[in-house]
Write a protein that holds these residues in place. Structure first.
Motif, PDB file in Angstrom:
ATOM      1  N   LYS A  65       0.840  -1.213   0.000  1.00  9.05           N
ATOM      2  CA  LYS A  65       0.000   0.000   0.000  1.00  9.05           C
ATOM      3  C   LYS A  65       0.867   1.252   0.000  1.00  9.05           C
ATOM      4  O   LYS A  65       1.997   1.239   0.478  1.00  9.05           O
ATOM      5  CB  LYS A  65      -0.903   0.006   1.234  1.00  9.05           C
ATOM      6  CG  LYS A  65      -1.956  -1.087   1.209  1.00  9.05           C
ATOM      7  CD  LYS A  65      -2.758  -1.116   2.494  1.00  9.05           C
ATOM      8  CE  LYS A  65      -3.780  -2.257   2.454  1.00  9.05           C
ATOM      9  NZ  LYS A  65      -4.388  -2.500   3.756  1.00  9.05           N
ATOM     10  N   GLY A  66       0.294   2.334  -0.511  1.00 11.12           N
ATOM     11  CA  GLY A  66       0.975   3.629  -0.453  1.00 11.12           C
ATOM     12  C   GLY A  66       2.099   3.776  -1.465  1.00 11.12           C
ATOM     13  O   GLY A  66       2.206   3.012  -2.427  1.00 11.12           O
ATOM     14  N   GLU A  67       2.950   4.757  -1.206  1.00 10.72           N
ATOM     15  CA  GLU A  67       4.032   5.076  -2.137  1.00 10.72           C
ATOM     16  C   GLU A  67       5.120   4.001  -2.119  1.00 10.72           C
ATOM     17  O   GLU A  67       5.450   3.459  -1.072  1.00 10.72           O
ATOM     18  CB  GLU A  67       4.631   6.431  -1.739  1.00 10.72           C
ATOM     19  CG  GLU A  67       5.411   7.103  -2.838  1.00 10.72           C
ATOM     20  CD  GLU A  67       5.709   8.559  -2.509  1.00 10.72           C
ATOM     21  OE1 GLU A  67       5.306   9.423  -3.297  1.00 10.72           O
ATOM     22  OE2 GLU A  67       6.350   8.815  -1.465  1.00 10.72           O
TER      23      GLU A  67
ATOM     24  N   ASP B 138      -0.614   0.375 -10.708  1.00  8.67           N
ATOM     25  CA  ASP B 138       0.230   0.832  -9.593  1.00  8.67           C
ATOM     26  C   ASP B 138       1.304   1.837 -10.029  1.00  8.67           C
ATOM     27  O   ASP B 138       2.042   2.356  -9.191  1.00  8.67           O
ATOM     28  CB  ASP B 138       0.928  -0.372  -8.931  1.00  8.67           C
ATOM     29  CG  ASP B 138      -0.058  -1.393  -8.400  1.00  8.67           C
ATOM     30  OD1 ASP B 138      -1.079  -0.977  -7.831  1.00  8.67           O
ATOM     31  OD2 ASP B 138       0.183  -2.602  -8.571  1.00  8.67           O
TER      32      ASP B 138
ATOM     33  N   ASP C 231       1.407   4.887 -10.852  1.00 11.12           N
ATOM     34  CA  ASP C 231       1.385   6.244 -10.258  1.00 11.12           C
ATOM     35  C   ASP C 231       1.988   6.294  -8.855  1.00 11.12           C
ATOM     36  O   ASP C 231       2.372   7.350  -8.385  1.00 11.12           O
ATOM     37  CB  ASP C 231      -0.048   6.779 -10.196  1.00 11.12           C
ATOM     38  CG  ASP C 231      -0.595   7.131 -11.573  1.00 11.12           C
ATOM     39  OD1 ASP C 231       0.218   7.193 -12.521  1.00 11.12           O
ATOM     40  OD2 ASP C 231      -1.810   7.327 -11.706  1.00 11.12           O
ATOM     41  N   ARG C 232       2.053   5.142  -8.181  1.00 10.34           N
ATOM     42  CA  ARG C 232       2.557   5.120  -6.791  1.00 10.34           C
ATOM     43  C   ARG C 232       4.057   4.832  -6.711  1.00 10.34           C
ATOM     44  O   ARG C 232       4.633   4.805  -5.637  1.00 10.34           O
ATOM     45  CB  ARG C 232       1.804   4.051  -5.981  1.00 10.34           C
ATOM     46  CG  ARG C 232       0.302   4.282  -5.906  1.00 10.34           C
ATOM     47  CD  ARG C 232      -0.355   3.332  -4.936  1.00 10.34           C
ATOM     48  NE  ARG C 232      -0.400   1.951  -5.401  1.00 10.34           N
ATOM     49  CZ  ARG C 232       0.163   0.918  -4.783  1.00 10.34           C
ATOM     50  NH1 ARG C 232       0.863   1.083  -3.677  1.00 10.34           N
ATOM     51  NH2 ARG C 232       0.053  -0.306  -5.265  1.00 10.34           N
TER      52      ARG C 232
END
Length: 211
Positions: free
Chosen positions: A54-56, A74, A76-77
């Motif tokens: 999850k997340g960056e 995914d 973009d992260r």
């Protein structure tokens, strides 16, 4: 080459760090614990392991066009992609054929490029298997060789991160080929292969790279 893309050599020169920590996530079942250990350090994923984190995400290592497409949602992260100048198709490592700039919508401004030509890889496993237990030999080829060690995606990732200066890894999802973590997409046609193929050799290479 595209003006947006940066070479691995240039990136390593400009981003050297001292003894960094990295959570290194592959696609195996233990990847399900990745989010518990996000605070360990920077996060690097192999292929679609991005789906379970999850997340960056700091780094992604991808060499196959199918894997890159499989993690499109995914993109973009992910801050930095380590990718070859030509991606391989259908797991054909010795005939990479898809130029990275031809992948529709791929963020070239976040790509760090390494050469895909086999001449840029170093294969001590094939040539000098008896030297794998010689620590002096290992140290020399690992950190003085100008070529990347091995051509397995996870091993490429470890080698790049080691050259960047990471020294402390928490490894999840590199489980020796016993299946994929829940939530990691893979083609139905690969299902039997994923569950039955022996990846002990890959695991041994990985352990040699990081030991």
């Amino acid at each position: 080459s595209n003006i947006f893309m940066i070479s691995l050599k240039q990136y390593l020169t400009e981003n050297k760090r001292q003894g960094g920590k990295c959570l290194f996530v592959g696609k195996g079942p233990s990847a399900k614990y990745a989010n518990k250990y996000r605070d360990f350090g920077d996060v690097c994923v192999i292929n679609e392991a991005s789906a379970v984190v999850k997340g960056e995400i700091d780094y992604a290592i991808v060499a196959d066009v199918e894997r890159l497409e499989g993690m499109r949602s995914d993109w973009d992260r992910i801050k930095v992609f380590f990718v070859p100048d030509k991606l391989i198709k259908d797991s054909k490592w010795f005939s990479p054929s898809i130029p990275i700039e031809s992948v529709k919508g791929f963020p070239l401004d976040r790509a760090v490029i390494f050469p895909s030509n086999p001449v840029n890889f170093y294969f001590p496993y094939l040539r000098f298997p008896h030297l794998l237990n010689d620590s002096k030999f290992l140290i020399n080829y690992r950190f003085e060789q100008k070529r990347l060690l091995s051509f397995h995606t996870a091993s490429i990732g470890f080698h790049i991160l080691a050259m960047l200066g990471y020294r402390n890894f928490y490894i999840l999802g590199n489980d020796g080929g016993i299946g994929y973590a829940e939530g990691v997409p893979y083609p139905k046609k690969n299902e039997i292969d994923v569950k039955t193929k022996n990846r002990d050799k890959k695991r041994r290479i990985l352990e040699d790279v990081i030991s």
